[in-house]
Design a protein around this motif. Structure first.
Motif, short mmCIF file in Angstrom:
data_model
loop_
_atom_site.label_atom_id
_atom_site.label_comp_id
_atom_site.label_asym_id
_atom_site.label_seq_id
_atom_site.Cartn_x
_atom_site.Cartn_y
_atom_site.Cartn_z
N MET A 37 16.44 -6.85 -0.43
CA MET A 37 16.12 -7.69 0.72
C MET A 37 15.36 -8.93 0.26
O MET A 37 14.45 -8.85 -0.57
CB MET A 37 15.26 -6.91 1.73
CG MET A 37 14.80 -7.75 2.91
SD MET A 37 13.70 -6.87 4.02
CE MET A 37 14.86 -5.78 4.81
N ARG A 38 15.72 -10.08 0.84
CA ARG A 38 15.03 -11.32 0.55
C ARG A 38 13.94 -11.52 1.62
O ARG A 38 14.22 -11.55 2.82
CB ARG A 38 16.00 -12.51 0.57
CG ARG A 38 17.15 -12.38 -0.41
CD ARG A 38 17.97 -13.66 -0.49
NE ARG A 38 18.37 -14.15 0.82
CZ ARG A 38 19.42 -13.72 1.49
NH1 ARG A 38 20.19 -12.75 0.98
NH2 ARG A 38 19.73 -14.22 2.67
N GLN B 148 -1.77 -11.92 -1.15
CA GLN B 148 -1.68 -11.53 -2.56
C GLN B 148 -1.35 -10.06 -2.71
O GLN B 148 -0.51 -9.66 -3.53
CB GLN B 148 -3.00 -11.87 -3.26
CG GLN B 148 -3.26 -13.36 -3.39
CD GLN B 148 -4.60 -13.65 -4.05
OE1 GLN B 148 -5.28 -12.74 -4.52
NE2 GLN B 148 -4.99 -14.92 -4.08
N LYS B 149 -1.98 -9.24 -1.87
CA LYS B 149 -1.73 -7.80 -1.91
C LYS B 149 -0.28 -7.49 -1.54
O LYS B 149 0.39 -6.69 -2.21
CB LYS B 149 -2.69 -7.08 -0.96
CG LYS B 149 -2.50 -5.58 -0.91
CD LYS B 149 -3.50 -4.96 0.06
CE LYS B 149 -3.29 -3.44 0.16
NZ LYS B 149 -4.25 -2.82 1.12
N LEU B 150 0.21 -8.13 -0.48
CA LEU B 150 1.58 -7.88 -0.03
C LEU B 150 2.60 -8.39 -1.05
O LEU B 150 3.60 -7.72 -1.32
CB LEU B 150 1.80 -8.55 1.32
CG LEU B 150 3.18 -8.33 1.98
CD1 LEU B 150 3.45 -6.85 2.17
CD2 LEU B 150 3.26 -9.07 3.30
N THR B 151 2.32 -9.53 -1.64
CA THR B 151 3.22 -10.07 -2.67
C THR B 151 3.33 -9.10 -3.85
O THR B 151 4.44 -8.84 -4.35
CB THR B 151 2.70 -11.44 -3.17
OG1 THR B 151 2.64 -12.35 -2.08
CG2 THR B 151 3.62 -11.99 -4.25
N ARG B 152 2.21 -8.56 -4.26
CA ARG B 152 2.21 -7.61 -5.38
C ARG B 152 3.03 -6.37 -5.04
O ARG B 152 3.81 -5.88 -5.87
CB ARG B 152 0.78 -7.23 -5.72
CG ARG B 152 0.65 -6.33 -6.95
CD ARG B 152 -0.80 -6.21 -7.40
NE ARG B 152 -1.62 -5.59 -6.34
CZ ARG B 152 -2.52 -6.27 -5.61
NH1 ARG B 152 -2.67 -7.58 -5.79
NH2 ARG B 152 -3.24 -5.65 -4.70
N LYS B 153 2.88 -5.87 -3.83
CA LYS B 153 3.62 -4.67 -3.43
C LYS B 153 5.12 -4.96 -3.31
O LYS B 153 5.94 -4.11 -3.66
CB LYS B 153 3.06 -4.13 -2.12
CG LYS B 153 1.68 -3.52 -2.27
CD LYS B 153 1.20 -2.88 -1.00
CE LYS B 153 -0.17 -2.22 -1.22
NZ LYS B 153 -0.07 -1.08 -2.17
N GLN C 278 6.76 -7.12 -5.10
CA GLN C 278 7.26 -7.21 -6.47
C GLN C 278 7.40 -5.83 -7.10
O GLN C 278 8.37 -5.55 -7.81
CB GLN C 278 6.33 -8.10 -7.30
CG GLN C 278 6.36 -9.57 -6.88
CD GLN C 278 5.28 -10.40 -7.52
OE1 GLN C 278 4.27 -9.86 -8.01
NE2 GLN C 278 5.47 -11.71 -7.54
N GLU C 279 6.44 -4.94 -6.81
CA GLU C 279 6.50 -3.58 -7.34
C GLU C 279 7.70 -2.82 -6.79
O GLU C 279 8.29 -1.98 -7.48
CB GLU C 279 5.21 -2.82 -7.01
CG GLU C 279 3.99 -3.34 -7.74
CD GLU C 279 2.71 -2.71 -7.23
OE1 GLU C 279 2.79 -1.98 -6.21
OE2 GLU C 279 1.64 -2.97 -7.81
N ARG C 280 8.08 -3.09 -5.54
CA ARG C 280 9.21 -2.39 -4.90
C ARG C 280 10.52 -3.16 -5.05
O ARG C 280 11.51 -2.82 -4.41
CB ARG C 280 8.89 -2.19 -3.42
CG ARG C 280 7.60 -1.43 -3.13
CD ARG C 280 7.63 0.00 -3.62
NE ARG C 280 6.38 0.68 -3.36
CZ ARG C 280 6.11 1.38 -2.26
NH1 ARG C 280 7.03 1.46 -1.31
NH2 ARG C 280 4.95 1.98 -2.11
N HIS C 281 10.52 -4.20 -5.87
CA HIS C 281 11.73 -4.96 -6.22
C HIS C 281 12.35 -5.71 -5.04
O HIS C 281 13.57 -5.88 -4.99
CB HIS C 281 12.77 -4.03 -6.87
CG HIS C 281 12.26 -3.28 -8.06
ND1 HIS C 281 11.94 -3.91 -9.24
CD2 HIS C 281 11.97 -1.96 -8.22
CE1 HIS C 281 11.49 -3.00 -10.10
NE2 HIS C 281 11.48 -1.82 -9.51
#
Length: 272
Positions: free
Chosen positions: A1-2, A18-23, A25-28
């Motif tokens: 998903m984009r 920042q927290k949401l962006t990291r998550k 990225q972790e979930r691809h």
């Protein structure tokens, strides 16, 4: 998903981003600010309104999700401490959505051949900047009244809880594909009369305002479309109708509209 993240510049909001962006990225997830499928806004209703205008040319392909970092808004379903649950919901996305009407605003100018078109999420108003506004009001092409007063407010159902409500308009459920016109301090006496009541206009009708110039041949008009203001002396007429476009929200957990109204304006006093 984009996905794209649209946030205001508040310190708390930026930390959540920042927290949401990291998550993500972790979930691809694919972070795509240009052509996203889902736009997650972080802040409040004002932030979502800004995101709506930023992506207004892509409404057909975008769904919005609102995260509030303060009080519950009318467009924000998730709290900032529910980021993990939001990410899980996005992972199991089934592309369901709920959509709400928008307002099509078409402004004709005396000195231009082509009209200018706007989309409003909440409302549009027309006022005189310095004195009483005199405007002929047409409903469905038929002259309804000559309005005299401070101005007129035309709102969407979702916008009915905002400025419209503060000038005496009705609160309208967003499932209704209608628009509303509310008077702002109308003049009513033995000489001048208006309906002096808000009106709910069906989706197959339209509203046309034809402002009259003052004795000095100046309109001195102030047009607003949501939070944007336009000063112009050459407006010939403005036509309002329900837009073909709609705003869509990802349907993971969409808070009941009347619960939002109750919490925003009444509170928990009668909750028990």
């Amino acid at each position: 998903m984009r996905v794209a993240i649209f946030a205001n510049m508040g310190r708390k909001t930026q930390a959540v981003k920042q927290k949401l962006t990291r998550k993500f990225q972790e979930r691809h997830f694919i972070i795509d600010e240009v052509t996203p499928e889902v736009v997650v806004t972080i802040g409040g209703d004002g932030t979502l309104l800004s995101a709506f205008y930023h992506y207004r040319q892509q409404l057909e392909t975008i769904r919005f999700v609102g995260v509030h970092t303060g009080h519950l808004g009318f467009y924000t379903d998730w709290r900032d401490d529910e980021i993990d649950d939001l990410v899980i919901s996005l992972q199991s996305d089934n592309r369901q959505s709920v959509s709400y009407p928008l307002l099509d605003v078409l402004v004709h100018y005396n000195n231009q051949d082509r009209p200018q078109r706007f989309l409003a999420l909440n409302e549009s108003t027309l006022k005189r900047a310095s004195s009483t506004m005199v405007t002929d009001v047409y409903i469905g092409g038929e002259l309804f009244e000559r309005f005299r007063g401070d101005g007129l407010c035309i709102s969407t159902p979702t916008g009915s809880t905002g400025y419209n409500k503060s000038v005496g308009g009705a609160v309208v459920h967003p499932d209704m594909e209608v628009m509303q016109i509310a008077e702002i301090s109308s003049i009513n006496n033995k000489v001048f009369r208006t309906l002096s009541s808000p009106m709910i206009i069906a989706s197959n009708d339209w509203i046309t305002l034809k402002p009259m110039a003052s004795r000095e041949n100046k309109q001195d008009l102030l047009l607003t479309v949501d939070s944007n203001s336009y000063h112009d002396h050459n407006i010939r007429q403005i036509r309002y109708k329900i837009a073909k476009e709609r705003i869509k929200f990802a349907k993971y957990r969409h808070t009941h509209f009347w619960h939002r109204v109750q919490e925003a304006f009444i509170g928990d006093e009668y909750g028990d």
